[in-house]
Scaffold this active site. Structure first.
Site, PDB file in Angstrom:
ATOM      1  N   THR A 187       0.849  -1.187   0.000  1.00  0.00           N
ATOM      2  CA  THR A 187       0.000   0.000   0.000  1.00  0.00           C
ATOM      3  C   THR A 187       0.885   1.239   0.000  1.00  0.00           C
ATOM      4  OG1 THR A 187      -0.090   0.097   2.416  1.00  0.00           O
ATOM      5  CG2 THR A 187      -1.763  -1.238   1.303  1.00  0.00           C
ATOM      6  N   GLU A 335      -6.727  -4.323  -0.527  1.00  0.00           N
ATOM      7  CA  GLU A 335      -6.894  -5.543   0.258  1.00  0.00           C
ATOM      8  C   GLU A 335      -7.987  -6.462  -0.271  1.00  0.00           C
ATOM      9  OE1 GLU A 335      -5.066  -2.461   2.996  1.00  0.00           O
ATOM     10  OE2 GLU A 335      -6.492  -2.501   1.336  1.00  0.00           O
ATOM     11  N   LYS A 445     -16.223  17.147  10.163  1.00  0.00           N
ATOM     12  CA  LYS A 445     -17.077  17.225  11.355  1.00  0.00           C
ATOM     13  C   LYS A 445     -17.208  18.683  11.743  1.00  0.00           C
ATOM     14  CE  LYS A 445     -14.961  12.832  12.609  1.00  0.00           C
ATOM     15  NZ  LYS A 445     -14.019  12.854  11.455  1.00  0.00           N
ATOM     16  N   TRP A 450     -21.863  15.807  10.368  1.00  0.00           N
ATOM     17  CA  TRP A 450     -20.864  15.265   9.457  1.00  0.00           C
ATOM     18  C   TRP A 450     -21.198  15.697   8.040  1.00  0.00           C
ATOM     19  CZ3 TRP A 450     -19.096   9.566  10.632  1.00  0.00           C
ATOM     20  CH2 TRP A 450     -18.493   9.538  11.887  1.00  0.00           C
TER      21      TRP A 450
END
Length: 550
Positions: A187, A335, A445, A450
């Site tokens: 990654t 993944e 936030k 949110w």
């Protein structure tokens, strides 16, 4: 009543799911379609022979079962041959991320315990710089785009094409445990060192079979990947096996075009000259192609493109459709091998008004076959698929990585509760469509609410003067965070104030609240990208914080 289990005869062939099985007899003798890479053009029959020759070359280099072979190359026929030959002899293919820093490349090669490195001329300076620090590498093979080129200054086993020419044309590929590790890559390391992701033969074969099926069922106007079409990847082959599609294309015997370096004019020219009908890439690459000077000379009609890695915005989708390009969204991560979901476009969808079509094309789509997708709240409770509830995406499928290489504790964290945790926030519609709302770490936030940075990017991208946009949250003493937008405008006379005016219509309709209008907007010539072409919000945050500190 107990389940009855029937046993196979001792003499029955158990048929392990190995990558060699993807090279079916039809493709071994396929002569109708070719594999194109720079000046090279091979039939599938020639490709099959070259895979055998490479296997013998690797054997001569002392590579056997369990050894690791690293590749540092542009997207080429050589890379495709390594996709097959290396794991088919029982070795592990390490696809090195060439866009990492030299110190990170050194870390990944030592961590993967590479034994042999196939390295392109362009990356010899990196190897020269770190060679003394590579602890397990025993030899090198040089890759070059210039036939007959030599570099006596670089000590190695030899040049790739010359070694293949001398090798035997047949290799008896063995059977072994299908759960053996076939590939590994790393990654991008947004926090700490890059993490090693690995996949077995069984996982890659199952993912390939699923990919073939998905690419043949997601559009009512025919398969995205067809035997009589032409496929060109525009996703680096070091990144999740170019999303696994080269394996699917090879199994199907499709014409494949490998562009080497990702130069926008070259990509547009190859689409035109080689008749490319299907590709996949991140949004930024598609934008570069359609804005290249060669695009003016290219008819894109019929070119189908899967967009992943970052969200496809309505603005970019609209630009593509105007040029005759048909964009589809797909969802996955390193993944997950990576396919989890993809747009399914039906005849009824094509009858929808353009704005609704864009909304449909920019969602992550329906889960692929054999994939279970759910959304959980922070306590691990499943949330309803009502299109309103948002939670973390958790998944199960037979091809997901089981852990991280040499770091089982991080694998345990990835698989908490028996589901793979993606770090993405999404809603799932009643019909099963996945709608990614944001990354957990990218949600803004503000004032106790949110705000999705992806939603803001989608809305801002529909401003007629915006070329590209990225949105992050920046600290605010009163509200916690407020949105900050980085915009690449289409012209020099862009009016920054017009962004607020543009967004006000969505405030008035209730789509967003008034706090979602960015407090600050920065106009730039380019937006920072990661090594795989995604918008690098970590770097943007660091740059904004540094500017604020000064």
């Amino acid at each position: 009543m107990a389940t009855k289990i029937l046993k196979s005869a001792d003499s029955a062939y158990q048929y392990p799911l190995l990558i060699k099985q993807l090279l079916t007899s039809a493709q071994r003798f396929e002569t109708e379609n070719a594999i194109v890479s720079g000046e090279y053009r091979f039939s599938y029959a020639q490709f099959n022979e070259r895979v055998h020759r490479l296997a013998n070359t690797l054997k001569a280099a002392g590579i056997g079962e369990g050894d690791t072979v690293a590749v540092m190359d542009w997207d080429s026929h050589r890379y495709l041959e390594c996709f097959f030959a290396v794991p088919m002899i029982g070795a592990i293919l390490h696809t090195v991320n060439i866009r990492l820093s030299p110190s990170q490349i050194e870390y990944t090669m030592n961590h993967a315990q590479d034994d042999l490195v196939l390295v392109h001329d362009d990356f010899l300076p990196i190897i020269d710089d770190i060679r003394g620090e590579l602890k397990t590498v025993k030899n090198y093979i040089r890759l070059t785009d210039v036939a007959g080129s030599t570099d006596d200054a670089f000590e190695c086993m030899g040049e790739y094409e010359a070694l293949l020419a001398e090798a035997e044309s047949h290799y008896d590929f063995p059977d072994f445990d299908e759960n053996s590790v076939a590939t590994a890559f790393y990654t991008t390391g947004t926090t700490g060192n890059p993490k090693g992701v690995y996949f077995s033969h069984r996982q890659l074969v199952l993912h390939t079979l699923n990919m073939v099926n998905t690419l043949n069922t997601r559009s009512n106007e025919g398969a995205l990947l067809k035997h009589d079409g032409a496929y060109m990847p525009i996703t680096p082959m070091f990144h999740v096996h170019a999303w696994g599609i080269p394996y699917a294309a090879t199994m199907m015997g499709v014409k494949q075009v490998y562009p080497l370096r990702y130069e926008p004019n070259t990509l547009a020219r190859l689409i035109r000259e080689e008749g490319v009908t299907f590709s996949h890439c991140v949004p930024t690459v598609l934008q570069m192609v359609i804005q290249s000077s060669e695009a003016a000379n290219t008819n894109f009609d019929g070119w189908k493109v899967i967009i992943g890695g970052s969200a496809l915005t309505p603005g970019l989708a609209a630009q593509a459709l105007e040029l005759g390009i048909e964009p589809f969204s797909a969802y996955g991560m390193s993944e997950t091998c990576p396919l989890m979901a993809m747009t399914r476009f039906t005849a009824a969808d094509r009858e929808l008004p353009t704005e609704e079509q864009l909304s449909h094309r920019t969602r992550a789509g329906l889960p692929s076959d054999l994939v279970d997708i759910a959304i959980w709240d922070p306590a691990g409770n499943p949330l309803p698929h009502d299109g309103k509830s948002s939670g973390e995406v958790v998944v199960r499928a037979p091809w997901l990585t089981q852990s991280y290489l040499h770091e089982p504790e991080k694998g345990d964290e990835l698989w908490q509760g028996g589901w793979l945790h993606t770090g993405d926030v999404a809603a799932i519609l009643p019909n099963g469509t996945v709608e990614i709302r944001d990354r957990i770490k990218d949600v803004i936030k503000t004032g106790g609410e949110w705000i999705s940075s992806l939603d803001l990017e989608r809305l801002i991208s529909q401003h007629p003067g915006v070329d590209t946009v990225a949105v992050i949250g920046v600290p605010d003493e009163r509200w916690g965070e407020r949105p900050f937008a980085m915009i690449v405008p289409k012209s020099q006379d862009f009016d920054v104030a017009s962004v607020a005016t543009h967004l006000q219509q969505y405030v008035d309709s209730g789509a967003i609240n008034k706090w979602a209008i960015p407090r600050e907007i920065e106009l730039v010539n380019d937006i920072p990208k990661t090594s795989v072409g995604k918008i690098d919000k970590k770097l943007i945050r660091a740059q904004v914080a540094e500017q604020a500190a000064n």
